[in-house]
Design a protein around this motif. Structure first.
Motif, PDB file in Angstrom:
ATOM      1  N   ARG A 192      39.414  45.830  40.995  1.00 48.54           N
ATOM      2  CA  ARG A 192      39.140  44.740  40.066  1.00 48.54           C
ATOM      3  C   ARG A 192      38.895  43.469  40.869  1.00 48.54           C
ATOM      4  NH1 ARG A 192      44.627  44.669  36.646  1.00 48.54           N
ATOM      5  NH2 ARG A 192      44.215  42.425  36.410  1.00 48.54           N
ATOM      6  N   PRO A 193      38.064  42.568  40.390  1.00 46.63           N
ATOM      7  CA  PRO A 193      37.676  41.403  41.199  1.00 46.63           C
ATOM      8  C   PRO A 193      38.837  40.477  41.575  1.00 46.63           C
ATOM      9  CG  PRO A 193      36.802  41.246  38.966  1.00 46.63           C
ATOM     10  CD  PRO A 193      37.328  42.627  39.119  1.00 46.63           C
ATOM     11  N   ASP A 194      39.923  40.472  40.771  1.00 46.26           N
ATOM     12  CA  ASP A 194      41.058  39.620  41.136  1.00 46.26           C
ATOM     13  C   ASP A 194      41.987  40.299  42.131  1.00 46.26           C
ATOM     14  OD1 ASP A 194      41.888  41.529  39.341  1.00 46.26           O
ATOM     15  OD2 ASP A 194      43.227  40.195  38.218  1.00 46.26           O
ATOM     16  N   ASN A 195      41.624  41.508  42.596  1.00 48.37           N
ATOM     17  CA  ASN A 195      42.405  42.219  43.605  1.00 48.37           C
ATOM     18  C   ASN A 195      41.542  42.579  44.808  1.00 48.37           C
ATOM     19  OD1 ASN A 195      44.792  43.568  44.589  1.00 48.37           O
ATOM     20  ND2 ASN A 195      43.868  45.522  44.024  1.00 48.37           N
ATOM     21  N   ASN A 214      28.807  41.464  35.773  1.00 46.44           N
ATOM     22  CA  ASN A 214      29.471  42.083  34.621  1.00 46.44           C
ATOM     23  C   ASN A 214      30.740  42.842  34.993  1.00 46.44           C
ATOM     24  OD1 ASN A 214      27.552  41.144  32.781  1.00 46.44           O
ATOM     25  ND2 ASN A 214      26.218  42.911  33.121  1.00 46.44           N
ATOM     26  N   TRP A 215      31.051  42.905  36.266  1.00 48.71           N
ATOM     27  CA  TRP A 215      32.292  43.551  36.712  1.00 48.71           C
ATOM     28  C   TRP A 215      33.421  42.535  36.575  1.00 48.71           C
ATOM     29  CZ3 TRP A 215      34.296  43.467  42.250  1.00 48.71           C
ATOM     30  CH2 TRP A 215      35.477  44.221  42.375  1.00 48.71           C
ATOM     31  N   THR A 216      34.312  42.753  35.646  1.00 54.09           N
ATOM     32  CA  THR A 216      35.370  41.785  35.358  1.00 54.09           C
ATOM     33  C   THR A 216      36.735  42.461  35.398  1.00 54.09           C
ATOM     34  OG1 THR A 216      35.129  42.187  32.989  1.00 54.09           O
ATOM     35  CG2 THR A 216      33.885  40.337  33.930  1.00 54.09           C
ATOM     36  N   ALA A 217      37.766  41.644  35.564  1.00 51.92           N
ATOM     37  CA  ALA A 217      39.133  42.161  35.633  1.00 51.92           C
ATOM     38  C   ALA A 217      39.621  42.547  34.244  1.00 51.92           C
ATOM     39  CB  ALA A 217      40.053  41.103  36.233  1.00 51.92           C
ATOM     40  N   PRO A 218      40.398  43.613  34.129  1.00 51.89           N
ATOM     41  CA  PRO A 218      40.972  43.976  32.831  1.00 51.89           C
ATOM     42  C   PRO A 218      42.038  42.966  32.414  1.00 51.89           C
ATOM     43  CG  PRO A 218      41.866  45.375  34.558  1.00 51.89           C
ATOM     44  CD  PRO A 218      40.784  44.549  35.199  1.00 51.89           C
TER      45      PRO A 218
END
Length: 947
Positions: free
Chosen positions: A693-696, A720-724
């Motif tokens: 995920r982008p925030d990791n 469009n790749w976003t964090a859950p």
């Protein structure tokens, strides 16, 4: 030692096997030996070639890349061929010397002599007695080695510009001033080292295969009927007189090629070549074997048993040598047959029928003859007869109608992309010096391999079909290895009273790191480098073995399955799409991170990024592919357990950390059979959703692209790749205590010729504070060739081919592991020596001023070559980002090393090293080693169960 397997692009990879390049016209553009022309090999003839190919209806034609590899070729008056290439992107120079002598030049009864002599050449010369590596390992040298194959012997190194005189002095001293340095003592020492190398090779599964193949496929009088390493009896028979005569006959300027490439002008390089090599005389060179009638095909088979985990089938055909008209087609045919997911044999045997775990094929090209070799690992439980029948059926079908123009184009495009990316490196295997020397040696023209790309691009379906029909016949050698039950001179004399001084100035020009954040929150670090039209990326996300939980190997399995299809592409079409684009997308797993790697040509960047996006955001994890991968994975674990090194790497971590610790899983990353068997598609989907995920994650980009270009492209493709919505889980790694006293564990390997010794110690987590002192401390005792334990066990006692120690990177406590494969009868004695070396290092023989100064000089000067390629720069920046360090940390590293004191290094040794807390693991023949080890009284000895 290396064996020369002919593949055009694979020669650009560093592996234990050195692959010879193919795909050129040896008659094209030969340079005169006397014209001193500064010749530029700009391959710009593709337009005409394309028109010609189109006119002839060649549907498999692709445009060869435009590659410039300018060179200057000149032959000195003593016969030495000198080739120079300028490359000023990094302050380093690579040297590569090829001597025109290999194992094919050995007389019967003296096999292994060329390789033994290569080892001797690292034992000092008349004007520099002692260890040849020593001055290089305090000068920042990299990519340093020597190799021998059937046809030639070479020596190479890459050094900072300031160390060039030293390197040329050393190379020229052993070319012209070596004979007097050869002694019986040195011969006996290196004979012992080579014999241990032979034991180590034969101790590995399938280690005798190529010796069997050589004997069976060539007549006994043919120079390829024996392997490069030779026989034990012949090694024992080598005399001091033999060695000196070998040097006199073959090690002379007229029998050598010297390539100098890097941050130097042609004029400067030629001046230095004349200065250091010009006064070395040449005598008559022995007649060369230039051709030998191609041996007739043999139609025979041999079945042997060995300590292997699964049966392997070898099929071997004798085919034309390097330089033949069929060379390119033979090479391309092997890629159509195997080595790729879309290849014929892989699809049928591994994917569809699932009767094999791996299939490989290669064209083994040499000067006097070539061979086609196919290898199939039979899946345990499958009928060998059935697998061989399927293999033969598929080969027959391939010969009849297996050549597909679209597939052929994909292979060419993929290999051309690899060539473009690989040419960034000037030295080492497959670097520019290697390509120039190989071209000169095999084809008589330094530009032959690059000029020959046009011919490679034009190979047609018919060309490949013709070689398949001519050579893939039923007349073949089949080997099955199954598991056991259970001239005049010129130039002035060089001053050889002292080694030239090294200029210790290091002038690095590192690109600025530009940091920005995408619209989805992903942090990006960009370093622009515009020397070649390629872009490299590394996407790291926290996970790895630390996130496996109760399923050891889950992170590795997730990484493996990411390439089994994504978005609209299933596994095979995903692989095909990469080949069409010339892109490479891979995934790997470590203790604390998983990493997605990416490389692409600038011209195909956007569609390649779209494929990368699919892997990141929408992997398929197909059930059928997971079942196949798991099955093959379990077979690979059996392969690991069949090799002493693999077995030790599996068994040591739980002894160090405990069975349930995140770092207690096998160091190979392959997990346990029980855990792998239990993994479901849902487990992979959950792992992907939880951790990727982008925030990791953080993305590092290095290449031929500006911030404006790449930021726009990344937002378009990854936007469009976003964090859950779920919170990011934390990873807590528990601390463990070292044992209060040594522990010794044994694993039985009956009949082993060597024992594999490992000693482990848990170290504190990595910290920027004191990191340089730790590295200096670790290097001197066990971290490099000239370290104390290697000099003791290899050079002084020649019980081992090599002994080292490594400290693995980790977020928590790091494993420090000593590795020493030794001959069986010296197992206990070697363990005793290892303990003694570490105890002395902590006590009466701490690091010496000379050792520390050599380390500091070497480490500082090595920075000159550390950022030579985009991949090297990418790796360094990715590590820096992973550790949360500022950009200047890399640039300031030489200053921190220069400031090290002896007291700091001694303190690091006392803080970290504790031989009285080692956990020992020894794999070997317990009937021969157990009692002597117990007699050492190192600690309690326990025999571990074996499967």
């Amino acid at each position: 030692m290396d064996m020369c397997f002919s593949r055009l692009i694979l020669s650009l990879c560093t592996s234990l096997l050195l692959f010879a390049l193919a795909g050129c016209d040896r008659h094209q553009g030969s340079a005169s030996s006397e014209d001193n022309v500064h010749k530029a090999l700009t391959v710009d003839k593709q337009a005409a070639a394309s028109s010609k190919a189109a006119a002839s209806g060649n549907a498999a034609f692709v445009k060869a890349p435009d590659i410039e590899l300018p060179f200057h070729r000149e032959v000195l008056s003593n016969g030495l061929t000198v080739i120079v290439h300028e490359d000023h992107k990094a302050p380093v120079v690579a040297i590569n010397i090829w001597y025109k002598v290999g194992s094919k030049d050995e007389p019967p009864g003296k096999t292994g002599f060329a390789h033994l002599f290569e080892h001797l050449m690292f034992n000092g010369s008349e004007n520099f007695p002692g260890e040849y590596f020593e001055p290089f390992q305090r000068s920042g040298a990299t990519d340093m080695n020597g190799t021998t194959n059937n046809d030639r012997t070479n020596y190479f190194e890459t050094v900072p510009v300031g160390a060039l005189d030293m390197a040329l002095w050393m190379e020229s001293d052993r070319m012209g001033h070596f004979k007097g340095a050869i002694s019986q003592e040195k011969l006996d020492e290196q004979r012992g080292v080579v014999k241990n190398e032979k034991r180590q090779g034969e101790n590995a599964p399938y280690g005798t295969a190529f010796e069997e193949i050589a004997r069976a496929t060539f007549p006994s009088d043919h120079p390829y009927s024996w392997t490069t390493i030779g026989s034990m009896q012949d090694l024992d028979n080598a005399s001091l007189e033999d060695v000196k005569q070998w040097f006199t006959d073959y090690y002379q300027p007229a029998n050598a090629i010297l390539v100098i490439a890097g941050d130097i002008t042609v004029a400067e390089a030629m001046e230095k070549a004349r200065q250091y090599f010009g006064n070395i005389p040449s005598t008559a060179v022995p007649p060369k074997l230039e051709n030998w009638e191609l041996p007739t095909q043999v139609e025979k088979r041999k079945v042997i048993t060995d300590q292997v985990p699964q049966t392997r089938i070898y099929k071997v055909w004798n085919v034309p040598a390097i330089g033949s008209e069929e060379e390119n087609a033979l090479d391309l045919m092997t890629s159509l047959l195997a080595n790729r997911k879309n290849s014929w044999l892989y699809r049928r045997l591994v994917r569809d029928e699932q009767v094999a775990t791996s299939v490989s094929a290669f064209y083994y090209g040499r000067q006097l003859a070539g061979q086609l070799i196919i290898m199939v690992d039979v899946k345990p439980g499958q009928s060998v007869e059935n697998v061989e029948t399927l293999l033969d059926q598929e080969l027959d079908e391939f010969v009849r109608n297996g050549i597909n123009a679209k597939e052929l184009r994909r292979i060419k495009q993929s290999e051309f992309a690899s060539l473009v990316k690989g040419l960034e490196k000037i030295g080492d295997f497959g670097g520019k010096t290697d390509i120039l020397a190989r071209s000169e040696f095999y084809y008589g023209d330094p530009g032959a391999l690059i000029n020959g790309l046009d011919d490679y691009a034009k190979v047609s379906e018919a060309d490949v079909q013709n070689v398949a029909q001519e050579w893939l016949t039923s007349e073949q050698f089949t080997l099955i290895i199954s598991p056991k039950e259970d001239y005049s001179t010129s130039g002035k004399e060089v001053d050889r009273s002292a080694l030239p001084a090294i200029d210790k100035t290091v002038d690095l020009a590192l690109p600025e790191q530009q940091v920005f954040t995408l619209e989805n929150g992903l942090k990006v670090v960009l370093a622009e480098r515009h020397d070649t039209p390629a872009v490299f990326m590394s996407l790291q996300f926290r996970s790895g073995a630390a996130a496996d939980g109760e399923t050891p190997g889950l992170a590795s399995m997730a990484a493996r399955m990411l390439s089994e299809g994504a978005g609209e592409y299933d596994s095979l079409s995903f692989s095909a799409r990469q080949e069409e684009l010339g892109a490479s997308i891979g995934a790997s797993s470590g203790l604390d991170y998983n990493t997605l790697s990416f490389s692409a040509l600038k011209s195909q960047l956007k569609p390649s990024l779209e494929l990368f996006r699919d892997v990141i955001s929408s992997p398929l994890f197909p059930e059928a592919d997971l079942k196949r991968v798991k099955s093959n994975w379990l077979d690979a674990i059996r392969q690991e357990e069949a090799q002493p090194q693999g077995l030790a790497m599996r068994k040591l971590p739980p002894l160090l950390y405990g069975e349930n610790h995140p770092y207690g899983a096998p160091l190979t990353g392959s997990g346990t059979p029980e855990a792998i068997e239990s993994i479901t598609r849902e487990d992979l989907v959950k792992f992907h959703r939880t951790w990727l995920r982008p925030d990791n994650a953080q993305l590092v980009v290095v290449g031929d692209v500006t911030r404006a270009e790449i930021e726009k492209l990344l937002n378009e493709t990854l936007g469009n790749w976003t964090a859950p919505a779920d919170a990011l889980p934390t990873l807590d790694i528990p601390m463990v205590e070292r044992p209060p006293k040594p522990r010794v564990y044994l694993l039985d390997r009956p009949g082993a010729q060597q024992s594999y010794i490992m000693a482990g110690l848990v170290m504190p987590p990595w910290s920027a504070e004191g990191a340089e002192a730790f590295d200096a401390m670790a290097s001197a005792i066990a971290g490099k060739f000239t370290s104390r334990i290697n000099m003791n066990l290899r050079e002084d006692k020649h019980w081992s081919y090599g002994a080292r120690a490594v400290s693995m990177d980790a977020e928590a406590q790091r494993p420090y592991i000593v590795v020493a494969p030794v001959q069986t009868d010296k197992t206990a004695a070697a363990m005793k020596e290892l303990v003694k070396e570490y105890q002395d290092y902590l006590g009466k023989r701490p690091i010496k001023d000379s050792e520390l100064n050599d380390y500091k000089d070497d480490e500082i000067l090595k920075q000159s070559a550390r950022f030579q390629t985009k991949g090297q720069l990418l790796s360094s920046i990715a590590w820096q980002v992973e550790k949360g360090l500022p950009a200047e940390y890399i640039a300031d590293y030489p200053d921190r090393v220069a400031a090290l004191t002896k007291e700091q290094v001694e303190q690091a040794a006392k803080q970290y090293l504790a031989p009285d807390q080692f956990t020992w693991l020894v794999v070997g023949d317990l009937k021969k080693i157990q009692k002597p080890i117990e007699a050492l009284n190192l600690g309690p000895v326990e025999v571990l169960p074996t499967n």
